[in-house]
Design a protein around this motif. Structure first.
Motif, PDB file in Angstrom:
ATOM      1  N   ALA A  32       0.817  -1.223   0.000  1.00 44.95           N
ATOM      2  CA  ALA A  32       0.000   0.000   0.000  1.00 44.95           C
ATOM      3  C   ALA A  32       0.843   1.262   0.000  1.00 44.95           C
ATOM      4  O   ALA A  32       0.542   2.220  -0.734  1.00 44.95           O
ATOM      5  N   GLU A  33       1.919   1.281   0.785  1.00 46.83           N
ATOM      6  CA  GLU A  33       2.747   2.498   0.836  1.00 46.83           C
ATOM      7  C   GLU A  33       3.464   2.765  -0.490  1.00 46.83           C
ATOM      8  O   GLU A  33       3.661   3.901  -0.874  1.00 46.83           O
ATOM      9  N   LYS A  75       1.343   9.528  -5.689  1.00 47.07           N
ATOM     10  CA  LYS A  75       1.789  10.857  -5.289  1.00 47.07           C
ATOM     11  C   LYS A  75       2.841  11.420  -6.255  1.00 47.07           C
ATOM     12  O   LYS A  75       2.847  12.615  -6.549  1.00 47.07           O
ATOM     13  N   THR A 114       0.786   4.178  -2.847  1.00 46.88           N
ATOM     14  CA  THR A 114       0.543   5.569  -2.467  1.00 46.88           C
ATOM     15  C   THR A 114       1.659   6.470  -3.001  1.00 46.88           C
ATOM     16  O   THR A 114       1.401   7.566  -3.522  1.00 46.88           O
ATOM     17  N   ASP A 115       2.895   6.005  -2.897  1.00 36.45           N
ATOM     18  CA  ASP A 115       4.035   6.779  -3.400  1.00 36.45           C
ATOM     19  C   ASP A 115       3.944   6.953  -4.915  1.00 36.45           C
ATOM     20  O   ASP A 115       4.206   8.045  -5.445  1.00 36.45           O
TER      21      ASP A 115
END
Length: 145
Positions: free
Chosen positions: A125-126, A133, A129-130
């Motif tokens: 997930a991170e 972004k 997200t990166d």
């Protein structure tokens, strides 16, 4: 051509090759059922996918098609696109981005295949997200439906 290190990028195994031309070339493998990136546009890059083995679903400007071994897909700059492997077999493909430069996306978000659980890490997930972004840094304008 010289092969660089293989990484898992968003659930796809990607191996880049050094080229002397103004394009990036990668060999990819998408496992059965692998989702592709979110629909996106490249303003400066044109892309080509050539399917070596298996099949891949592509959506280009809202039109869906299945591309099988021996076929290719041209994706002009400005075309909203995504892809996924909806079959029950892995898909092998070649991908070209022109002009050269998109390799930096694979470098930034790739997980070396030698790392434990590399594929799963590439889908964490991170990391997603990166990507969401920072996508514009790589001429990737994401269009989430």
């Amino acid at each position: 051509m010289n092969q660089l290190s293989t990484n898992w990028v968003l659930g796809h195994k990607v191996t880049p090759y050094q080229t002397t031309g103004n394009y990036n070339l990668v060999k990819g493998e998408s496992p059965a059922g692998a989702q592709g990136p979110p629909p996106h546009i490249h303003k400066k890059y044109e892309e080509v996918f050539f399917i070596l083995q298996g099949q891949m679903e592509f959506v280009l400007d809202g039109r869906q098609s299945t591309v099988t071994a021996g076929e290719l897909v041209n994706i002009p700059s400005g075309c909203l696109h995504t892809f996924s492997n909806t079959s029950d077999e892995s898909c092998l493909w070649l991908n070209i981005h022109s002009p050269k430069g998109f390799q930096s996306f694979f470098d930034a978000f790739g997980v070396p295949e030698s790392e434990k659980d590399a594929m799963q890490q590439s889908l964490a997930a991170e990391r997603i997200t990166d990507v969401l972004k920072r996508a514009r840094e790589f001429d990737m304008e994401i269009k989430i439906p």
